[in-house]
Design a protein around this motif. Structure first.
Motif, mmCIF file in Angstrom:
data_model
loop_
_atom_site.group_PDB
_atom_site.id
_atom_site.type_symbol
_atom_site.label_atom_id
_atom_site.label_comp_id
_atom_site.label_asym_id
_atom_site.label_seq_id
_atom_site.Cartn_x
_atom_site.Cartn_y
_atom_site.Cartn_z
ATOM 1 N N LYS A 210 1.879 5.133 -5.293
ATOM 2 C CA LYS A 210 1.469 3.807 -5.772
ATOM 3 C C LYS A 210 1.502 2.799 -4.623
ATOM 4 N N ALA A 211 2.535 2.869 -3.800
ATOM 5 C CA ALA A 211 2.663 1.918 -2.688
ATOM 6 C C ALA A 211 1.564 2.126 -1.650
ATOM 7 N N VAL A 212 1.239 3.383 -1.351
ATOM 8 C CA VAL A 212 0.265 3.668 -0.292
ATOM 9 C C VAL A 212 -1.152 3.296 -0.718
ATOM 10 N N GLN A 213 -1.418 3.202 -2.013
ATOM 11 C CA GLN A 213 -2.718 2.731 -2.474
ATOM 12 C C GLN A 213 -2.952 1.283 -2.064
ATOM 13 N N GLN A 214 -1.871 0.507 -2.032
ATOM 14 C CA GLN A 214 -1.963 -0.895 -1.601
ATOM 15 C C GLN A 214 -1.931 -1.016 -0.090
ATOM 16 N N TYR A 215 -1.046 -0.228 0.532
ATOM 17 C CA TYR A 215 -0.788 -0.366 1.965
ATOM 18 C C TYR A 215 -0.841 1.018 2.624
ATOM 19 N N PRO A 216 -1.994 1.438 3.116
ATOM 20 C CA PRO A 216 -2.177 2.817 3.582
ATOM 21 C C PRO A 216 -1.315 3.236 4.772
ATOM 22 N N ASP A 217 -0.956 2.303 5.657
ATOM 23 C CA ASP A 217 -0.304 2.692 6.908
ATOM 24 C C ASP A 217 1.160 2.280 7.033
ATOM 25 N N ILE A 218 1.505 1.156 6.414
ATOM 26 C CA ILE A 218 2.860 0.622 6.599
ATOM 27 C C ILE A 218 3.176 -0.332 5.448
ATOM 28 N N PHE A 219 4.402 -0.263 4.931
ATOM 29 C CA PHE A 219 4.834 -1.226 3.913
ATOM 30 C C PHE A 219 6.346 -1.369 3.960
ATOM 31 N N THR A 220 6.831 -2.465 3.418
ATOM 32 C CA THR A 220 8.273 -2.739 3.407
ATOM 33 C C THR A 220 8.827 -2.483 2.016
ATOM 34 N N SER A 221 9.869 -1.638 1.986
ATOM 35 C CA SER A 221 10.428 -1.156 0.724
ATOM 36 C C SER A 221 11.878 -1.599 0.566
ATOM 37 N N GLY A 222 12.322 -1.621 -0.672
ATOM 38 C CA GLY A 222 13.719 -1.950 -0.946
ATOM 39 C C GLY A 222 14.463 -0.793 -1.578
ATOM 40 N N VAL A 223 14.057 0.470 -1.245
ATOM 41 C CA VAL A 223 14.540 1.603 -2.024
ATOM 42 C C VAL A 223 15.864 2.208 -1.553
ATOM 43 N N LEU A 224 16.269 1.935 -0.315
ATOM 44 C CA LEU A 224 17.407 2.690 0.218
ATOM 45 C C LEU A 224 18.752 2.087 -0.112
ATOM 46 N N GLY A 225 18.755 0.998 -0.836
ATOM 47 C CA GLY A 225 20.026 0.470 -1.327
ATOM 48 C C GLY A 225 20.880 -0.181 -0.271
ATOM 49 N N SER A 226 20.313 -0.505 0.868
ATOM 50 C CA SER A 226 21.087 -1.151 1.924
ATOM 51 C C SER A 226 20.999 -2.659 1.762
ATOM 52 N N GLN A 227 21.648 -3.387 2.668
ATOM 53 C CA GLN A 227 21.603 -4.836 2.630
ATOM 54 C C GLN A 227 20.266 -5.348 3.167
ATOM 55 N N ARG A 228 19.489 -4.478 3.794
ATOM 56 C CA ARG A 228 18.218 -4.877 4.369
ATOM 57 C C ARG A 228 17.097 -4.027 3.796
ATOM 58 N N PRO A 229 15.858 -4.540 3.756
ATOM 59 C CA PRO A 229 14.729 -3.692 3.380
ATOM 60 C C PRO A 229 14.413 -2.706 4.504
ATOM 61 N N VAL A 230 13.653 -1.687 4.184
ATOM 62 C CA VAL A 230 13.295 -0.662 5.160
ATOM 63 C C VAL A 230 11.780 -0.535 5.193
ATOM 64 N N ILE A 231 11.213 -0.485 6.402
ATOM 65 C CA ILE A 231 9.773 -0.358 6.572
ATOM 66 C C ILE A 231 9.392 1.115 6.582
ATOM 67 N N PHE A 232 8.516 1.496 5.664
ATOM 68 C CA PHE A 232 7.975 2.853 5.612
ATOM 69 C C PHE A 232 6.721 2.899 6.488
ATOM 70 N N VAL A 233 6.663 3.862 7.399
ATOM 71 C CA VAL A 233 5.519 4.010 8.296
ATOM 72 C C VAL A 233 4.909 5.386 8.069
ATOM 73 N N GLN A 234 3.589 5.430 7.834
ATOM 74 C CA GLN A 234 2.934 6.712 7.605
ATOM 75 C C GLN A 234 1.675 6.891 8.461
ATOM 76 N N HIS A 235 1.597 6.138 9.538
ATOM 77 C CA HIS A 235 0.495 6.267 10.490
ATOM 78 C C HIS A 235 0.991 7.050 11.708
ATOM 79 N N PRO A 236 0.314 8.141 12.101
ATOM 80 C CA PRO A 236 0.847 8.998 13.172
ATOM 81 C C PRO A 236 1.055 8.280 14.500
ATOM 82 N N GLN A 237 0.144 7.370 14.848
ATOM 83 C CA GLN A 237 0.299 6.646 16.108
ATOM 84 C C GLN A 237 1.556 5.781 16.099
#
Length: 460
Positions: free
Chosen positions: A28-55
């Motif tokens: 669902k997230a990658v449909q909006q943001y194909p290469d990079i997005f900021t997530s709040g899933v890891l339960g830390s005090q900070r958000p985490v950026i998911f990167v899915q672009h090989p470069q």
């Protein structure tokens, strides 16, 4: 802080979906943001950026420890299982030292010795399975991989201690077998010891029993040193760092727990997926059977591991549903631009292995299982990365792949199996990994004759 493509859903609800439906969350997230997005899933005090672009992933790993450094506290989710001294938990020089001590036993001529262990265990386990009755292939693969770990890593073949470790490891893993059970790792407020009958209380007591067994084994090895032993525990106990210091008992215990849990359960999952695809798509199985037949009746384990189509089947299995979803997190050390986004220091980033492996531009028709794609082109380490990358790439990669190839080849060349349902297997969270939701139910329908036997039959 300026964060790229921030997902607006409240972090707690993102965490719940991440635990319950990780694939749906990512797709669902990658449909909006194909290469990079900021997530709040890891339960830390900070958000985490998911990167899915090989470069971008290549930039993160090739700049490792300069612009991007390991962020071990984001891996704390595994601390209750692995301990503080596991290589997964360490940073900087401590991580480098531990990695140098751990790598040698997983390479070189020792692999061939492990090969015979793997093949013998596979034949023994399958010879004890009933014919024409449904069995859980994932459970069977767990039995094989756990025996491999106990023999190759511990040098344990039988005895009370061996049986106790097997029973306890299996029982502990069952706690985290479902998304609900996995939530105990992701939500620390659930980690309450409310007595032996509570889920976390039972886990804590089982972990203590495993610790007692591991420390007893280590102590026994100290008093009965045998230079001829080739199991990984013996090699780790004799290893010395640059200052001539050995690993402490606590370090040995935590690395053994890492190998037991990370090494055995992940490999079992990958092998179960492999057998599923070989039977879900009969044309794939037929191609593999033809390739195996070209080796004759008594192939060398190294020759099996080098088979091109078998290797492609294993790679495609690890691509379509990678056991590990994310790389270990990194933290930005100095201002850096990533995919035209300015990242500030102290920003957490990680490569999303699942989404990388499902990029349409890298893998046309990404939801289709096509081993041929690995025969038609070679992918870079930042396009195909089932074992992570950089300085934190899985140290057990060579052994895991070797085991996967030998187990699949041994089973497939000796037995005829059939799936018990036409219902496709779906990936489901199991701890921090993805596993088949239905455990791959199959039955043995017959045994394959050896090549020599087929020649005799054909000549009569």
């Amino acid at each position: 802080m300026n964060l790229p493509n921030l997902i607006k859903t409240p972090s707690f609800f993102q965490q719940i979906q991440w635990v319950a439906e990780p694939v749906e969350y990512m797709e669902k997230a990658v449909q909006q943001y194909p290469d990079i997005f900021t997530s709040g899933v890891l339960g830390s005090q900070r958000p985490v950026i998911f990167v899915q672009h090989p470069q971008a992933i290549a930039e993160i790993f090739t700049n490792d420890r300069k612009k991007f450094a390991a962020l071990s506290r984001e891996n704390r989710i595994l601390q209750p299982l692995l301990g503080d001294n596991s290589i997964v938990m360490l940073d900087s020089d401590r991580h480098k030292r531990q990695r140098q001590l751990l790598i040698p036993p997983f390479h070189g001529e020792r692999m061939q010795a492990y090969g015979e262990i793997i093949r013998n265990i596979t034949e023994k386990v399958f010879s004890q399975l009933p014919h024409n009755q449904p069995v859980s292939i994932r459970t069977t693969m767990q039995e094989i991989s756990l025996q491999v770990i106990l023999q190759a890593v511990f040098g344990l073949y039988e005895g009370e201690r061996c049986q106790q470790i097997k029973r306890l490891i299996t029982s502990v893993l069952e706690v985290f077998q479902s998304p609900l059970g996995s939530s105990f790792l992701f939500f620390r407020f659930l980690q309450k010891d409310l007595g032996a009958w509570s889920p976390w209380g039972r886990f804590v007591r089982q972990r203590q029993q495993i610790d007692e067994l591991l420390y007893a084994e280590i102590a026994e090895r100290r008093t009965k040193s045998d230079p001829n032993r080739i199991d990984i525990l013996s090699l780790l106990m004799s290893a010395r760092d640059e200052e001539g210091k050995p690993m402490t008992e606590q370090e040995l215990r935590d690395e053994l727990m890492t190998l037991l849990f990370a090494g055995h359960d992940t490999t079992a999952t990958a092998m179960a997926w492999g057998l599923y695809w070989l039977h879900h798509l009969p044309q794939v199985g037929e191609k593999l059977l033809q390739e195996l037949g070209n080796l004759g009746d008594s192939p060398n384990t190294i020759d099996i591991a080098r088979l091109p189509y078998l290797s492609a089947v294993c790679n495609e299995t690890l691509r379509i549903y990678p056991v590990g979803i994310l790389t270990f997190a990194r933290v930005v050390k100095e201002p850096v631009k990533l995919l035209e986004h300015e990242l500030e220091p102290d920003t957490a980033v990680c490569g999303c292995i699942y989404l990388l492996h499902h990029r349409q531009d890298l893998y046309p028709q990404p939801n289709q299982f096509k081993p041929e794609r690995f025969l038609e082109r070679q992918f870079s380490p930042y396009e195909f990365m089932p074992f992570g990358g950089g300085a934190r790439r899985c140290i057990g990669e060579a052994l895991a792949l070797f085991e996967m190839k030998l187990v699949l080849a041994t089973i497939f060349s000796h037995y005829q199996l059939a799936l018990t349902t036409n219902q496709p297997e779906q990936p489901q969270r199991r701890g921090v990994t993805l596993a088949p939701s239905g455990k791959v139910k199959m039955m043995i329908t017959g045994e394959r004759k050896s090549q020599e036997s087929r020649k005799v039959v054909a000549s009569v």
